[in-house]
Design a protein around this motif. Structure first.
Motif, PDB file in Angstrom:
ATOM      1  N   ASP A 173       1.028  47.225  -0.206  1.00  0.00           N
ATOM      2  CA  ASP A 173       2.270  46.918  -0.560  1.00  0.00           C
ATOM      3  C   ASP A 173       2.772  45.687  -0.081  1.00  0.00           C
ATOM      4  O   ASP A 173       3.197  44.676  -0.570  1.00  0.00           O
ATOM      5  N   PHE A 174       2.507  45.439   1.369  1.00  0.00           N
ATOM      6  CA  PHE A 174       2.871  44.303   2.126  1.00  0.00           C
ATOM      7  C   PHE A 174       2.079  42.898   1.639  1.00  0.00           C
ATOM      8  O   PHE A 174       2.618  42.029   1.662  1.00  0.00           O
ATOM      9  N   ALA A 175       0.638  43.372   1.348  1.00  0.00           N
ATOM     10  CA  ALA A 175      -0.032  41.930   0.897  1.00  0.00           C
ATOM     11  C   ALA A 175       0.331  41.788  -0.193  1.00  0.00           C
ATOM     12  O   ALA A 175       0.576  40.247  -0.457  1.00  0.00           O
ATOM     13  N   LEU A 176       0.670  42.361  -1.470  1.00  0.00           N
ATOM     14  CA  LEU A 176       1.074  41.856  -2.570  1.00  0.00           C
ATOM     15  C   LEU A 176       2.424  41.480  -2.558  1.00  0.00           C
ATOM     16  O   LEU A 176       2.811  40.264  -3.109  1.00  0.00           O
ATOM     17  N   LYS A 177       3.261  41.865  -1.691  1.00  0.00           N
ATOM     18  CA  LYS A 177       4.792  41.420  -1.546  1.00  0.00           C
ATOM     19  C   LYS A 177       4.678  39.759  -0.889  1.00  0.00           C
ATOM     20  O   LYS A 177       5.199  38.756  -1.362  1.00  0.00           O
ATOM     21  N   ASN A 178       3.745  39.524   0.180  1.00  0.00           N
ATOM     22  CA  ASN A 178       3.375  38.301   0.583  1.00  0.00           C
ATOM     23  C   ASN A 178       2.775  37.123  -0.458  1.00  0.00           C
ATOM     24  O   ASN A 178       3.250  36.083  -0.350  1.00  0.00           O
ATOM     25  N   TYR A 179       1.802  37.752  -1.107  1.00  0.00           N
ATOM     26  CA  TYR A 179       1.048  37.004  -2.236  1.00  0.00           C
ATOM     27  C   TYR A 179       2.200  36.559  -3.340  1.00  0.00           C
ATOM     28  O   TYR A 179       2.179  35.327  -3.734  1.00  0.00           O
ATOM     29  N   LYS A 180       3.024  37.327  -3.800  1.00  0.00           N
ATOM     30  CA  LYS A 180       4.082  37.044  -4.700  1.00  0.00           C
ATOM     31  C   LYS A 180       5.156  36.043  -4.069  1.00  0.00           C
ATOM     32  O   LYS A 180       5.726  35.170  -4.669  1.00  0.00           O
ATOM     33  N   GLN A 181       5.317  36.082  -2.559  1.00  0.00           N
ATOM     34  CA  GLN A 181       6.238  35.208  -2.062  1.00  0.00           C
ATOM     35  C   GLN A 181       5.496  33.824  -1.966  1.00  0.00           C
ATOM     36  O   GLN A 181       5.945  32.608  -1.963  1.00  0.00           O
ATOM     37  N   THR A 182       4.201  33.664  -1.827  1.00  0.00           N
ATOM     38  CA  THR A 182       3.317  32.640  -1.909  1.00  0.00           C
ATOM     39  C   THR A 182       3.588  31.650  -3.195  1.00  0.00           C
ATOM     40  O   THR A 182       3.875  30.657  -2.948  1.00  0.00           O
ATOM     41  N   VAL A 183       3.561  32.389  -4.305  1.00  0.00           N
ATOM     42  CA  VAL A 183       3.723  31.784  -5.630  1.00  0.00           C
ATOM     43  C   VAL A 183       5.108  31.411  -5.675  1.00  0.00           C
ATOM     44  O   VAL A 183       5.358  30.530  -6.503  1.00  0.00           O
ATOM     45  N   HIS A 184       5.874  32.068  -5.405  1.00  0.00           N
ATOM     46  CA  HIS A 184       7.426  31.635  -5.510  1.00  0.00           C
ATOM     47  C   HIS A 184       7.796  30.586  -4.626  1.00  0.00           C
ATOM     48  O   HIS A 184       8.464  29.792  -5.181  1.00  0.00           O
ATOM     49  N   GLU A 185       7.042  30.454  -3.310  1.00  0.00           N
ATOM     50  CA  GLU A 185       7.281  29.168  -2.489  1.00  0.00           C
ATOM     51  C   GLU A 185       6.900  27.976  -3.309  1.00  0.00           C
ATOM     52  O   GLU A 185       7.568  27.028  -3.155  1.00  0.00           O
ATOM     53  N   ASP A 186       5.494  28.219  -3.715  1.00  0.00           N
ATOM     54  CA  ASP A 186       4.684  27.125  -4.304  1.00  0.00           C
ATOM     55  C   ASP A 186       4.145  27.475  -5.695  1.00  0.00           C
ATOM     56  O   ASP A 186       3.084  28.007  -5.226  1.00  0.00           O
ATOM     57  N   PRO A 187       4.531  27.178  -6.884  1.00  0.00           N
ATOM     58  CA  PRO A 187       4.002  27.830  -8.117  1.00  0.00           C
ATOM     59  C   PRO A 187       2.740  27.124  -8.411  1.00  0.00           C
ATOM     60  O   PRO A 187       1.834  27.474  -8.851  1.00  0.00           O
ATOM     61  N   LEU A 188       2.545  25.737  -7.600  1.00  0.00           N
ATOM     62  CA  LEU A 188       1.322  25.123  -8.038  1.00  0.00           C
ATOM     63  C   LEU A 188       0.257  25.521  -6.896  1.00  0.00           C
ATOM     64  O   LEU A 188      -0.701  24.748  -7.266  1.00  0.00           O
ATOM     65  N   LEU A 189       0.555  26.099  -6.145  1.00  0.00           N
ATOM     66  CA  LEU A 189      -0.881  26.633  -4.968  1.00  0.00           C
ATOM     67  C   LEU A 189      -1.565  27.621  -5.710  1.00  0.00           C
ATOM     68  O   LEU A 189      -1.139  28.617  -5.943  1.00  0.00           O
ATOM     69  N   ASP A 190      -2.722  27.007  -6.333  1.00  0.00           N
ATOM     70  CA  ASP A 190      -3.649  28.004  -7.030  1.00  0.00           C
ATOM     71  C   ASP A 190      -4.301  29.214  -6.035  1.00  0.00           C
ATOM     72  O   ASP A 190      -4.360  30.242  -6.621  1.00  0.00           O
ATOM     73  N   LYS A 191      -4.463  28.959  -4.736  1.00  0.00           N
ATOM     74  CA  LYS A 191      -4.902  29.881  -4.001  1.00  0.00           C
ATOM     75  C   LYS A 191      -3.815  31.369  -3.870  1.00  0.00           C
ATOM     76  O   LYS A 191      -4.343  32.322  -3.734  1.00  0.00           O
ATOM     77  N   GLY A 192      -2.559  30.962  -4.386  1.00  0.00           N
ATOM     78  CA  GLY A 192      -1.650  32.180  -4.193  1.00  0.00           C
ATOM     79  C   GLY A 192      -1.881  33.053  -5.600  1.00  0.00           C
ATOM     80  O   GLY A 192      -2.102  34.135  -5.605  1.00  0.00           O
ATOM     81  N   TRP A 193      -1.855  32.342  -6.799  1.00  0.00           N
ATOM     82  CA  TRP A 193      -2.256  33.094  -7.872  1.00  0.00           C
ATOM     83  C   TRP A 193      -3.746  33.723  -7.895  1.00  0.00           C
ATOM     84  O   TRP A 193      -3.892  34.996  -8.537  1.00  0.00           O
ATOM     85  N   ILE A 194      -4.610  32.969  -7.374  1.00  0.00           N
ATOM     86  CA  ILE A 194      -5.843  33.601  -7.576  1.00  0.00           C
ATOM     87  C   ILE A 194      -5.965  34.772  -6.261  1.00  0.00           C
ATOM     88  O   ILE A 194      -6.649  35.990  -6.707  1.00  0.00           O
ATOM     89  N   ALA A 195      -5.212  34.782  -5.250  1.00  0.00           N
ATOM     90  CA  ALA A 195      -4.939  36.029  -4.270  1.00  0.00           C
ATOM     91  C   ALA A 195      -4.643  37.216  -5.151  1.00  0.00           C
ATOM     92  O   ALA A 195      -4.849  38.293  -4.960  1.00  0.00           O
ATOM     93  N   ILE A 196      -3.578  36.936  -6.084  1.00  0.00           N
ATOM     94  CA  ILE A 196      -2.740  38.126  -6.780  1.00  0.00           C
ATOM     95  C   ILE A 196      -3.949  38.654  -7.774  1.00  0.00           C
ATOM     96  O   ILE A 196      -4.013  39.812  -7.959  1.00  0.00           O
ATOM     97  N   THR A 197      -4.259  37.589  -8.468  1.00  0.00           N
ATOM     98  CA  THR A 197      -5.325  38.171  -9.516  1.00  0.00           C
ATOM     99  C   THR A 197      -6.530  38.798  -8.788  1.00  0.00           C
ATOM    100  O   THR A 197      -6.971  39.972  -9.370  1.00  0.00           O
ATOM    101  N   ASP A 198      -7.134  38.231  -7.905  1.00  0.00           N
ATOM    102  CA  ASP A 198      -8.437  38.850  -7.303  1.00  0.00           C
ATOM    103  C   ASP A 198      -7.877  40.399  -6.663  1.00  0.00           C
ATOM    104  O   ASP A 198      -8.769  41.121  -6.497  1.00  0.00           O
TER     105      ASP A 198
END
Length: 465
Positions: A285-310
């Motif tokens: 739950d905490f992992a997912l919360k931070n991944y979502k915060q990652t893409v919220h901070e920077d939607p262009l950071l591909d590593k964030g979207w990849i982390a959630i997808t993976d």
């Protein structure tokens, strides 16, 4: 009441800008004009600098320094011939002015004549009392020439002249890194730290060298010293967090990443690393919360979207994985890492046409891995798109000419499209490369494998049971 130096400069600026607004003509001495022009150039206000230069030369037409400011602006505007002409005149008048040589070097540099630029700067060195800046400029010219040894030496000389020029220190380390001289870099930094034991930048750089050498405990100690030297040094906390991750001390890593969030505006990188640490700790739950915060901070950071997808792929929740990778593609449809995952997820969901499009897009974006060609081909075979599969495999063969996997598939595809001669040709090629891989024909083309003639050829290379 006497004004301070800064107050005088501000007063001159206010008078100058007031003059521009009213169209009055006021007198300024040459030093005032120099300070005004310097201020505008430092702050990137080129149009105002040009106006100040024009007015200053109208009032002080013989001032060499003001003419040099004019040259600086002409060089900035790429009016190199005009600038060079003025410099040649100035050199006749004042050959001992180092700025003339520096501006000459700038012109050579802009013309990609970097060796000539270096000669000019070396001439400036012979007459200057402030050589740190010139050594730095020489270092940059050597970088343009990709002469990293001489660049490194020049930046070292710059640092000797100005021991607190951290940009020079970073450039020295850049050269060490490019030359892959990590041990030498550490030795140099230790010598520097003997003189400057509380230099957080140097400790930070020592830590990075040890990190690259995988000497994590030494790296950790170096980053701790950087933090002792400056407890608000965000870079040191981030690097320390990375080391702690390598040492599998995930809770401590999270603590360090959290400190960076408190010290300054949150960064997507910190949220991403915190998410990774929580995932390693099994705190989904905490992992997912931070991944979502990652893409919220920077939607262009591909590593964030990849982390959630993976994350969702690992959980075999392919519907949610597809949802997030689609969101990522909507933001950046040219990202090959997104399309590879899009293809993989759709394949797992048995959405074969979408999966094929994903692999096709990956190839179009330059992902020429053998696996990508093979997976697209196998989906096309399953869809009965034999001609497209043949085209795909022939293209793949150009990149991987000795691949048995490609040759077997081409053999089966040509048999399926009633081109037996080509089928036998590619079958023999495949068997010569790797006879054990004949199972590709058996699995992908069972009807072809059952043909007597095909089995006879395979039997001539390997005994079928």
């Amino acid at each position: 009441m006497q004004l301070s130096h800064n107050e005088e400069d501000n007063f001159s600026l206010d008078r100058f800008e007031s003059m521009l607004k009213t169209n009055d003509i006021l007198f300024f001495d040459s030093n005032e004009f120099e300070n005004i022009i310097h201020h505008y150039l430092e702050n990137g206000k080129i149009s105002l600098a040009k106006k100040a230069v024009k007015m200053s030369l109208a009032q002080h037409p013989t001032s060499v320094n003001l003419k040099l400011f004019k040259v600086e602006i002409l060089v900035f505007e790429d009016k190199l011939d005009l600038a060079d002409g003025i410099l040649n005149e100035l050199k006749e008048l004042e050959s001992s002015n180092e700025e003339i040589y520096i501006q000459k070097a700038q012109i050579y540099s802009k013309r990609d004549m970097h060796s000539d630029a270096i000669k000019m700067l070396q001439a400036a060195l012979e007459i200057t009392l402030e050589d740190a800046e010139i050594f730095s400029l020489i270092g940059m010219e050597y970088l343009f020439l990709e002469d990293f040894e001489n660049a490194k030496y020049s930046f070292m000389k710059c640092l000797e002249a100005d021991e607190e020029d951290y940009s020079a220190l970073y450039n020295v380390m850049y050269c060490f890194d490019f030359l892959d001289q990590k041990t030498e870099a550490i030795e140099y930094l230790n010598l520097y730290l003997n003189k400057h034991p509380y230099c957080e930048v140097a400790w930070h750089q020592v830590g990075k060298q040890y990190f690259d050498l995988k000497e994590y405990n030494k790296a950790l100690a170096a980053f701790d010293f950087a933090i002792i030297s400056d407890d608000r040094f965000i870079g040191a906390y981030l690097e320390k967090g990375k080391v702690l991750e390598k040492l599998k001390r995930f809770n401590e890593a999270i603590e360090n990443y959290n400190i960076t969030l408190e010290l300054e505006d949150p960064t997507s990188f910190a949220y991403l690393r915190i998410g990774k640490c929580f995932e390693k700790l099994g705190c989904d739950d905490f992992a997912l919360k931070n991944y979502k915060q990652t893409v919220h901070e920077d939607p262009l950071l591909d590593k964030g979207w990849i982390a959630i997808t993976d994350f969702y792929i690992k959980k075999r929740n392919y519907q949610k994985a597809l949802y997030y990778i689609n969101k990522a593609i909507n933001i950046d449809e040219e990202n090959v890492l997104y399309w590879k995952r899009y293809a993989k997820i759709n394949s797992r969901l048995n959405f074969y046409e979408e999966a094929e499009q994903g692999y096709k897009k990956s190839l179009e974006l330059g992902n020429y891995e053998l696996e990508t060609w093979i997976r697209r081909s196998d989906i096309l075979i399953g869809l009965g798109e034999y001609e497209t599969a043949i085209t795909c495999m022939l293209q793949a063969l150009e990149f991987y000419p000795g691949s048995a996997e490609i040759e077997y598939r081409l053999s089966g595809l040509f048999f399926c499209t009633n081109r037996g001669e080509k089928g036998y040709f590619h079958l023999n090629n495949a068997l010569k490369i790797d006879s054990e891989y004949y199972i590709i024909i058996e699995e992908l083309f069972p009807n072809i494998f059952d043909r007597k003639s095909v089995k006879q050829i395979i039997n001539s290379y390997v005994k079928l049971s």
